[in-house]
Scaffold this motif. Structure first.
Motif, mmCIF file in Angstrom:
data_model
loop_
_atom_site.group_PDB
_atom_site.id
_atom_site.type_symbol
_atom_site.label_atom_id
_atom_site.label_comp_id
_atom_site.label_asym_id
_atom_site.label_seq_id
_atom_site.Cartn_x
_atom_site.Cartn_y
_atom_site.Cartn_z
ATOM 1 N N ILE A 255 2.553 3.087 7.685
ATOM 2 C CA ILE A 255 2.702 4.286 6.851
ATOM 3 C C ILE A 255 4.033 4.256 6.106
ATOM 4 N N ALA A 256 5.090 3.777 6.771
ATOM 5 C CA ALA A 256 6.394 3.668 6.118
ATOM 6 C C ALA A 256 6.301 2.719 4.918
ATOM 7 N N HIS A 257 5.514 1.665 5.049
ATOM 8 C CA HIS A 257 5.298 0.746 3.924
ATOM 9 C C HIS A 257 4.633 1.482 2.758
ATOM 10 N N GLU A 258 3.619 2.294 3.069
ATOM 11 C CA GLU A 258 2.930 3.039 2.014
ATOM 12 C C GLU A 258 3.865 4.070 1.376
ATOM 13 N N ILE A 259 4.706 4.706 2.204
ATOM 14 C CA ILE A 259 5.689 5.644 1.658
ATOM 15 C C ILE A 259 6.673 4.910 0.753
ATOM 16 N N ILE A 262 5.513 4.895 -2.689
ATOM 17 C CA ILE A 262 5.740 6.161 -3.395
ATOM 18 C C ILE A 262 7.210 6.308 -3.762
ATOM 19 N N LYS A 263 8.100 6.001 -2.808
ATOM 20 C CA LYS A 263 9.534 6.116 -3.077
ATOM 21 C C LYS A 263 9.950 5.208 -4.230
ATOM 22 N N GLY A 264 9.277 4.063 -4.342
ATOM 23 C CA GLY A 264 9.584 3.139 -5.428
ATOM 24 C C GLY A 264 8.814 3.419 -6.700
ATOM 25 N N ARG A 265 8.034 4.528 -6.695
ATOM 26 C CA ARG A 265 7.215 4.929 -7.846
ATOM 27 C C ARG A 265 6.237 3.821 -8.268
ATOM 28 N N HIS A 266 5.700 3.114 -7.281
ATOM 29 C CA HIS A 266 4.829 1.981 -7.588
ATOM 30 C C HIS A 266 3.481 2.411 -8.147
ATOM 31 N N LEU A 267 2.984 3.585 -7.723
ATOM 32 C CA LEU A 267 1.726 4.065 -8.294
ATOM 33 C C LEU A 267 1.896 4.405 -9.769
ATOM 34 N N TRP A 268 3.031 4.996 -10.094
ATOM 35 C CA TRP A 268 3.313 5.289 -11.503
ATOM 36 C C TRP A 268 3.484 3.999 -12.301
ATOM 37 N N ILE A 269 4.101 3.012 -11.677
ATOM 38 C CA ILE A 269 4.257 1.714 -12.347
ATOM 39 C C ILE A 269 2.895 1.098 -12.633
ATOM 40 N N ASN A 270 1.975 1.178 -11.646
ATOM 41 C CA ASN A 270 0.625 0.641 -11.852
ATOM 42 C C ASN A 270 -0.098 1.378 -12.975
ATOM 43 N N ALA A 271 0.106 2.703 -13.036
ATOM 44 C CA ALA A 271 -0.520 3.482 -14.111
ATOM 45 C C ALA A 271 0.049 3.070 -15.470
ATOM 46 N N LEU A 272 1.357 2.890 -15.522
ATOM 47 C CA LEU A 272 1.991 2.485 -16.783
ATOM 48 C C LEU A 272 1.567 1.075 -17.191
ATOM 49 N N GLN A 317 0.903 -8.042 -14.086
ATOM 50 C CA GLN A 317 0.736 -7.117 -12.966
ATOM 51 C C GLN A 317 0.810 -7.849 -11.634
ATOM 52 N N GLY A 318 0.311 -9.086 -11.597
ATOM 53 C CA GLY A 318 0.389 -9.855 -10.360
ATOM 54 C C GLY A 318 1.823 -10.014 -9.898
ATOM 55 N N LYS A 319 2.704 -10.365 -10.825
ATOM 56 C CA LYS A 319 4.114 -10.559 -10.481
ATOM 57 C C LYS A 319 4.768 -9.245 -10.049
ATOM 58 N N ILE A 320 4.476 -8.177 -10.772
ATOM 59 C CA ILE A 320 5.058 -6.875 -10.430
ATOM 60 C C ILE A 320 4.534 -6.388 -9.080
ATOM 61 N N SER A 321 3.243 -6.589 -8.818
ATOM 62 C CA SER A 321 2.651 -6.139 -7.559
ATOM 63 C C SER A 321 3.249 -6.875 -6.366
ATOM 64 N N LEU A 322 3.489 -8.171 -6.508
ATOM 65 C CA LEU A 322 4.121 -8.927 -5.427
ATOM 66 C C LEU A 322 5.521 -8.385 -5.152
ATOM 67 N N ARG A 323 6.252 -8.095 -6.221
ATOM 68 C CA ARG A 323 7.593 -7.540 -6.069
ATOM 69 C C ARG A 323 7.548 -6.184 -5.371
ATOM 70 N N ASN A 324 6.562 -5.355 -5.717
ATOM 71 C CA ASN A 324 6.437 -4.029 -5.120
ATOM 72 C C ASN A 324 6.128 -4.105 -3.624
ATOM 73 N N GLU A 325 5.337 -5.086 -3.216
ATOM 74 C CA GLU A 325 5.035 -5.247 -1.791
ATOM 75 C C GLU A 325 6.298 -5.580 -1.011
ATOM 76 N N PHE A 326 7.117 -6.452 -1.568
ATOM 77 C CA PHE A 326 8.377 -6.794 -0.902
ATOM 78 C C PHE A 326 9.276 -5.560 -0.785
ATOM 79 N N LYS A 327 9.331 -4.764 -1.858
ATOM 80 C CA LYS A 327 10.176 -3.567 -1.848
ATOM 81 C C LYS A 327 9.679 -2.539 -0.831
#
Length: 383
Positions: A255-259, A262-272, A317-327
């Motif tokens: 759950i902390a990973h999923e939070i 959100i803290k990194g605004r990754h859903l908004w990044i995916n939308a953008l 998006q692949g590159k950004i998504s990998l970065r977001n998982e690490f973050k």
């Protein structure tokens, strides 16, 4: 009508060849003397390759032979409703490919059933596949219906069309929790764990509507996800198998990973990213028009469309998504401890029968780095 014969032949080849290859190779994978996680990995890789093969078998000849124009001509002459015409066109055009992809996934699922010893009937798998496709396609169909019924002045304006697309993407990301609830029929986490997890979210300053359980433990899939860009309509979903097999601290790490997303605004990044693709595609279209290229030619139009799609989504998006998982992993390690997160990642690989080490291209297509990479990253950067 030679084009009808060509279209039928191409459709039959597309529908039969990739699932057949999947079926033949599936037996070799299952009979191979490799570990169960390697069998699962090989099956998933082969499934992705067969889906790519289906796309390659179908789109180039259909577009190159001008079959699209032949399909559109009678629709333009006999159907007055743009929306109905679009639905029929899409039905004729993409149905063979969708059938091929669904059959390929169905055949590939037998590897998971066999390796994990699942007691799942074929019709349950089919129902799950149909729900997944409905989740992805229905919002787009609704948006298309709304768009085609807008005043012509709006539809003829690139800027207005872009605005309508932006509203659609943001609406999808905002309403995705309710789509997940509709298709997944999630249940509440049993007490007292639910209260404990919600308090954990509050302690991290995270607003969530609820934490729900989805899936069945018989599927033996341990996973979680967060949906919703609006705090008051945001849900975290965890699978029942995770609830059954993970300790509370491990679930908190997930759950902390999923939070962290959100803290990194990754859903908004995916939308953008999704919104940016429209601008990226239109930019290429305008550049080609300036160069005098006939963009209305089906070969050019769809060639540009798919090239832009592949470059933008798979690469960017692949590159950004990998970065977001690490973050997100970094955030989880910060709030619950690096060792706990690493232990949880290792357990995810174990219970899901996923190899810790997977190929780079596989990570790009799945938008997730391998467990080995995630653990190595945490060991390098987390305190």
């Amino acid at each position: 009508m030679d084009w009808v014969i060509f279209f039928l032949v191409i459709s039959i080849i597309t529908i039969t060849v990739p699932p057949l290859i999947m079926r033949l190779q599936r037996e070799k994978i299952l009979k191979g003397e490799t570990s169960n996680d390697e069998k699962m990995y090989k099956g998933t890789k082969l499934m992705l390759l067969c889906i790519i093969l289906a796309i390659g078998l179908y789109f180039p000849p259909v577009i190159g032979l001008g079959i699209l124009d032949k399909v559109m001509e009678p629709l333009a002459e006999h159907i007055s409703s743009p929306f109905l015409g679009a639905l029929i066109f899409m039905g004729v055009f993409i149905t063979p490919l969708l059938i091929s992809i669904m059959l390929t996934i169905l055949v590939a699922s037998k590897i998971e059933v066999e390796v994990k010893g699942l007691n799942i009937k074929t019709w349950e798998t089919v129902k799950g596949i149909l729900k997944a496709f409905a989740f992805l396609l229905l919002p787009g169909i609704v948006w298309l219906g709304i768009y085609l019924n807008l005043p012509e002045k709006i539809r003829n304006s690139t800027l207005a069309s872009f605005g309508v697309f932006v509203i659609y993407i943001l609406s999808f990301f905002a309403l995705s929790p309710y789509l997940t609830r509709f298709f997944g029929k999630p249940r509440q986490v049993p007490e007292p764990l639910r209260t404990e997890l919600l308090k954990f979210c509050e302690s991290l300053g995270f607003k969530v509507r609820d934490i729900r359980v989805t899936g069945k433990k018989e599927y033996k899939i341990a996973n979680a996800g967060v949906t919703g860009i609006l705090p008051w309509a945001r849900y975290i979903f965890i699978t029942e198998y995770m609830l059954e097999t993970f300790e509370p601290e491990e679930i908190k790490a997930v759950i902390a990973h999923e939070i962290g997303h959100i803290k990194g605004r990754h859903l908004w990044i995916n939308a953008l990213i999704a919104i940016g693709w429209f601008g990226f595609w239109m930019g290429i279209v305008f550049a080609l028009i300036k160069l005098g290229v006939d963009i209305l030619s089906p070969v050019v139009f769809f060639g540009v469309f798919f090239s832009a799609y592949i470059i933008y989504f798979v690469v960017i998006q692949g590159k950004i998504s990998l970065r977001n998982e690490f973050k997100a992993d970094e955030f989880a390690a910060k709030v619950i401890g690096k060792e706990t997160v690493i232990k949880t990642l290792e357990k995810l690989a174990e219970v899901n029968l996923t190899p810790k080490k997977t190929g780079k291209w596989f990570g790009f297509l799945s938008f997730h780095p391998s467990i080995e990479e995630r653990i190595r990253h945490l060991e390098e950067v987390a305190e």
